[in-house]
Design a protein around this motif. Structure first.
Motif, PDB file in Angstrom:
ATOM      1  N   PHE A 124       6.798   0.790 -16.214  1.00 42.14           N
ATOM      2  CA  PHE A 124       6.181  -0.441 -16.123  1.00 42.14           C
ATOM      3  C   PHE A 124       6.273  -1.081 -17.416  1.00 42.14           C
ATOM      4  CE2 PHE A 124       3.810   2.077 -12.734  1.00 42.14           C
ATOM      5  CZ  PHE A 124       4.576   1.381 -11.199  1.00 42.14           C
TER       6      PHE A 124
ATOM      7  N   VAL B 278       6.036   6.521  -7.145  1.00 39.61           N
ATOM      8  CA  VAL B 278       4.573   6.152  -8.108  1.00 39.61           C
ATOM      9  C   VAL B 278       3.565   5.460  -7.105  1.00 39.61           C
ATOM     10  CG1 VAL B 278       3.833   4.759 -10.094  1.00 39.61           C
ATOM     11  CG2 VAL B 278       6.024   5.775 -10.073  1.00 39.61           C
TER      12      VAL B 278
ATOM     13  N   PRO C 122       0.510   4.364  -8.766  1.00 40.92           N
ATOM     14  CA  PRO C 122      -0.066   3.282  -9.214  1.00 40.92           C
ATOM     15  C   PRO C 122      -1.821   3.538  -9.375  1.00 40.92           C
ATOM     16  CG  PRO C 122       1.399   1.676  -8.375  1.00 40.92           C
ATOM     17  CD  PRO C 122       1.691   3.390  -7.295  1.00 40.92           C
TER      18      PRO C 122
ATOM     19  N   ASP D 155      -4.212   1.323 -10.218  1.00 42.43           N
ATOM     20  CA  ASP D 155      -5.108   0.042 -10.037  1.00 42.43           C
ATOM     21  C   ASP D 155      -3.882  -1.235  -9.936  1.00 42.43           C
ATOM     22  OD1 ASP D 155      -4.141  -0.677 -12.328  1.00 42.43           O
ATOM     23  OD2 ASP D 155      -5.756  -0.446 -13.383  1.00 42.43           O
ATOM     24  N   ALA D 156      -2.496  -0.627  -8.911  1.00 45.12           N
ATOM     25  CA  ALA D 156      -1.500  -1.579  -8.331  1.00 45.12           C
ATOM     26  C   ALA D 156      -2.204  -2.070  -6.617  1.00 45.12           C
ATOM     27  CB  ALA D 156      -0.246  -1.419  -8.729  1.00 45.12           C
ATOM     28  N   VAL D 157      -2.667  -3.565  -6.902  1.00 48.13           N
ATOM     29  CA  VAL D 157      -2.774  -3.517  -5.068  1.00 48.13           C
ATOM     30  C   VAL D 157      -1.791  -4.759  -4.307  1.00 48.13           C
ATOM     31  CG1 VAL D 157      -3.653  -6.132  -3.516  1.00 48.13           C
ATOM     32  CG2 VAL D 157      -5.006  -5.158  -6.859  1.00 48.13           C
ATOM     33  N   LEU D 158      -2.148  -3.649  -3.433  1.00 49.53           N
ATOM     34  CA  LEU D 158      -0.553  -3.818  -2.467  1.00 49.53           C
ATOM     35  C   LEU D 158      -0.563  -5.396  -1.442  1.00 49.53           C
ATOM     36  CD1 LEU D 158      -1.002  -0.239  -0.079  1.00 49.53           C
ATOM     37  CD2 LEU D 158       1.092  -0.827  -1.473  1.00 49.53           C
ATOM     38  N   PRO D 159      -0.068  -6.202  -1.659  1.00 55.14           N
ATOM     39  CA  PRO D 159       0.007  -7.684  -1.418  1.00 55.14           C
ATOM     40  C   PRO D 159      -0.658  -7.753  -0.392  1.00 55.14           C
ATOM     41  CG  PRO D 159       2.519  -6.909  -1.841  1.00 55.14           C
ATOM     42  CD  PRO D 159       2.155  -5.702  -1.725  1.00 55.14           C
TER      43      PRO D 159
ATOM     44  N   TRP E 115       0.817  -8.310   3.447  1.00 56.41           N
ATOM     45  CA  TRP E 115       1.483  -7.898   4.867  1.00 56.41           C
ATOM     46  C   TRP E 115       1.272  -6.649   5.282  1.00 56.41           C
ATOM     47  CZ3 TRP E 115       7.506  -7.965   3.451  1.00 56.41           C
ATOM     48  CH2 TRP E 115       8.316  -8.268   2.870  1.00 56.41           C
TER      49      TRP E 115
ATOM     50  N   TYR F  18       9.747  -1.711   1.323  1.00 54.00           N
ATOM     51  CA  TYR F  18       9.790  -0.891   0.134  1.00 54.00           C
ATOM     52  C   TYR F  18      11.160   0.193   0.865  1.00 54.00           C
ATOM     53  CZ  TYR F  18       5.622  -2.733  -1.245  1.00 54.00           C
ATOM     54  OH  TYR F  18       4.320  -3.561  -2.962  1.00 54.00           O
TER      55      TYR F  18
ATOM     56  N   HIS G 140      -5.919   2.349   1.294  1.00 51.80           N
ATOM     57  CA  HIS G 140      -5.335   1.807   0.478  1.00 51.80           C
ATOM     58  C   HIS G 140      -4.572   2.845  -0.435  1.00 51.80           C
ATOM     59  CE1 HIS G 140      -3.947  -1.091  -3.387  1.00 51.80           C
ATOM     60  NE2 HIS G 140      -4.272  -1.957  -1.992  1.00 51.80           N
TER      61      HIS G 140
ATOM     62  N   SER H 291      -0.949   3.559  -0.175  1.00 48.40           N
ATOM     63  CA  SER H 291      -0.571   2.943  -1.833  1.00 48.40           C
ATOM     64  C   SER H 291       0.673   5.039  -2.051  1.00 48.40           C
ATOM     65  CB  SER H 291      -0.966   3.618  -2.790  1.00 48.40           C
ATOM     66  OG  SER H 291      -0.591   3.004  -4.279  1.00 48.40           O
TER      67      SER H 291
ATOM     68  N   GLN I  98       3.366   5.242   0.346  1.00 49.55           N
ATOM     69  CA  GLN I  98       4.891   4.156  -0.284  1.00 49.55           C
ATOM     70  C   GLN I  98       5.836   5.449  -1.391  1.00 49.55           C
ATOM     71  OE1 GLN I  98       5.009   2.712  -3.193  1.00 49.55           O
ATOM     72  NE2 GLN I  98       3.849   3.623  -4.266  1.00 49.55           N
ATOM     73  N   ALA I  99       4.926   6.167  -2.439  1.00 41.52           N
ATOM     74  CA  ALA I  99       5.167   6.936  -3.001  1.00 41.52           C
ATOM     75  C   ALA I  99       6.350   8.190  -2.778  1.00 41.52           C
ATOM     76  CB  ALA I  99       4.029   7.867  -4.335  1.00 41.52           C
TER      77      ALA I  99
END
Lengths: 312, 315
Positions: free
Chosen positions: A63, A90, A92, A94-98, A101, A110, A148, A152, A155-156
């Motif tokens: 990143f 990964v 992350p 504080d990454a927000v999922l869109p 979707w 993904y 959330h 997340s 997906q990792a």
């Protein structure tokens, strides 16, 4: 290299970090940090706020671009665009999922981007692993914080990548969900190289084989968890009734110190390199029982926390 | 090949998401409102002028076929003079534009002015909107950064193309409905011409929007910078076109004879992509092809900068 080969060859290095430095303008967030992570290990990144662990983590994930130094993950450099594809999963911090979707569609997307043959099947399996199959059609923006975080995490895990980075995987989760997440991480150990960044030191002590401790952007320790906590190990015994001879406890093999704390708690410090935790606890309990002392509980001390406080 | 598959996957995913979201509908409504408003305004002005013209003929007792034919000729000549002053002084171009109703031409020209702003509104957050909340991090570990930029650009271009086709068709059909002498063959030909020319023009602005969206992590900042850049592009073109080249003689009867003076500033027009837009409707293939290639060239420069910036920046 297969997972079996990786676990057989424990000394193989999965992640190699050399003289890593990151400047943000005049501020140096990470300063000349070097450490290795062995394949199949669960590795902790530890440090107080502002220590540089999230910056280090973000450079390892590609990143952030390092100002100097190098990172090698299974032969690839994260600074090279797209080099981590298929190698790394990964979570992350504080990454927000869109938000618009639906979860299932997003994870399938993904998966498709990761080049997975059956992305939808992988997405369903990953959601099942974090026990959130029912969120398949729910929009990501409608998920609670805990959900959330787990989506997340899902997906990792998709595609079973050999290296998995988890930034604060249990932060903000209720105890039950946090325990579920820890179980998932435990299952990953040995099969994947896992790097966990967390403030929860008890959790890291329980999960990790080794760790790096950062403070003010510098590396203050990079060693195995056993070595890190071995010399300052301690446990506590809750006394219900009876007289204790602290000097007798101190005389036990491996014991370094024993003292009474508030609320009738006996605290025993021992040298983990001389005696194992199981042995010293058994010996202490046996001594107290022989002196007719009644107990209500025994628990291990916060060894890592004390070590980190000492180092930072 | 892997790059193409990554770009294709992002393009499909982003386009699907855009079409499913309410955003596509909002953009369609915005585009249609602009076209509707300009059509109504221009149509009303046109109708008023025509009505006055008819009334004048009637009042003068001169409503005979011979006089009407003469008046029509005069009307066409006036229209040509007006186009010469405000659109182009190229005679071949003027001949070509004579085939379409004036209302359609004016609405189309106004729409061209609106398109870069519309594109900025449509795509200002395509990258900034993912970098700010850090959702781009889920993509970065999976695909090349260049694939993200190109995939999103293609998605924007697709969505914009669909909106453009729909609104241009609407524009031409409404013009046909109020202009009986606008033949169906011309309707088909001009729909294709207008769509192709405005889409080619838009490629550069789609790339410009991608560039500004890759610079910052705040969508609103990207939008403001994008709009400032559009004003700079228009301003540079306007300054360049205000002056005549050293030694150039102004076309007789054109506004340039009154307004323009000779200066090397005239060369500034070539630095602005806006300057080349006029030739996209030119009947000679070499002219529209050159204009098209210049737009594609500017688009490639903007995209190249976007790729370099996103590749080197922290996300």
């Amino acid at each position: 290299m297969s997972a079996a080969n990786r676990s057989a060859d424990k000394s193989a290095v999965a992640i190699e970090i050399k003289n890593l430095t990151k400047h943000f303008g005049a501020k140096t967030a990470v300063n000349d940090v070097s450490f290795n992570v062995e394949e199949g290990h669960c590795y902790g990144l530890i440090g107080p706020n502002g220590a540089g662990k999230t910056t280090t983590f973000s450079m390892m994930c590609g990143f952030l671009i390092p100002s100097a130094g190098s990172i090698n993950i299974l032969g690839a450099s994260p600074a090279e665009s797209g080099a981590l594809k298929g190698k790394v999963g990964v979570l992350p911090q504080d990454a927000v999922l869109p938000p618009l979707w639906p979860v299932g569609e997003l994870l399938s997307y993904y998966g498709e981007l990761s080049g997975l043959a059956d992305a939808e099947k992988e997405a369903r399996a990953a959601l099942e692993k974090v026990q959130l199959s029912e969120t398949w059609g729910v929009q990501a923006g409608a998920l609670s914080h805990g959900m959330h975080k787990r989506v997340s995490m899902a997906q990792a895990l998709m595609g079973s990548p050999p290296v998995i980075f988890l930034d604060e995987p249990t932060a903000g989760l209720d105890p039950k969900i946090a325990a579920q997440v820890r179980n998932v991480i435990r299952e990953l150990k040995g099969k994947h190289t896992v790097v966990v960044s967390s403030h929860n030191l008890q959790e890291l002590e329980e999960l990790c084989d080794a760790s790096a401790i950062l403070d003010k952007g510098k590396l203050v320790s990079a060693t195995s968890m056993a070595e890190l906590t071995g010399t300052t190990a301690e446990f506590r015994v809750q006394i219900a009734k009876g007289e204790i001879s602290v000097s007798e406890v101190r005389a036990l093999t491996g014991a370094k110190d024993a003292r009474m704390e508030a609320n009738n708690v006996l605290c025993v410090t021992y040298d983990g390199t001389i005696v194992s935790v199981e042995q010293i606890i058994t010996d202490t309990v046996a001594l107290l029982a022989s002196r007719k002392v009644l107990l209500t509980g025994v628990w291990r001390g916060k060894r890592l926390e004390e070590k980190v406080l000492q180092l930072t | 090949m892997e790059d193409f598959s990554e770009i294709g996957a992002i393009w499909r995913g982003e386009t699907r998401r855009a079409l499913k979201s309410g955003r596509a509908l909002v953009l369609l409504i915005l585009f249609m409102m602009f076209v509707g408003l300009t059509l109504t305004g221009t149509g009303w002005v046109n109708h008023t002028i025509n009505a006055k013209f008819e009334q004048t003929l009637k009042d003068a007792g001169a409503d005979t076929p011979e006089i009407r034919a003469k008046a029509d000729e005069q009307f066409k000549a006036q229209r040509r003079d007006m186009l010469k002053s405000f659109v182009t002084d190229d005679e071949t171009m003027l001949d070509s534009l004579a085939a379409i109703p004036l209302v359609l031409l004016i609405v189309f020209k106004l729409t061209l002015r609106f398109l870069p702003l519309f594109i900025a509104l449509m795509g200002f957050d395509q990258l900034a909107g993912e970098v700010g909340p850090k959702s781009v991090r889920y993509l970065v570990v999976r695909v090349k950064r260049s694939s993200i930029v190109l995939g999103k650009f293609l998605s924007q271009a697709t969505l914009f193309g669909l909106l453009l086709i729909f609104c241009t068709f609407l524009m031409v059909v409404v013009t046909k409905a109020i202009n009986a002498d606008f033949k169906w063959v011309d309707v088909a030909v001009w729909t294709a011409k207008l769509v192709l020319s405005s889409y080619t023009l838009s490629l550069a602005y789609l790339a410009l929007t991608a560039l500004f969206s890759s610079i910052t992590r705040q969508g609103t900042v990207a939008l403001v910078l994008n709009i400032i850049a559009l004003f700079v592009i228009w301003f540079v073109a306007a300054v360049g076109e205000f002056f005549r080249f050293p030694g150039e003689v102004a076309a007789p009867g054109s506004l340039a004879t009154v307004l323009s003076s000779e200066s090397y500033f005239a060369y500034l027009r070539y630095a602005s992509v806006w300057h080349y837009g006029g030739d996209l409707l030119h009947p000679h293939w070499a002219r529209w092809m050159t204009a098209g290639l210049v737009h594609v060239g500017f688009g490639m420069i903007f995209m190249g900068l976007a790729l370099i910036i996103l590749k080197r920046r922290d996300l």
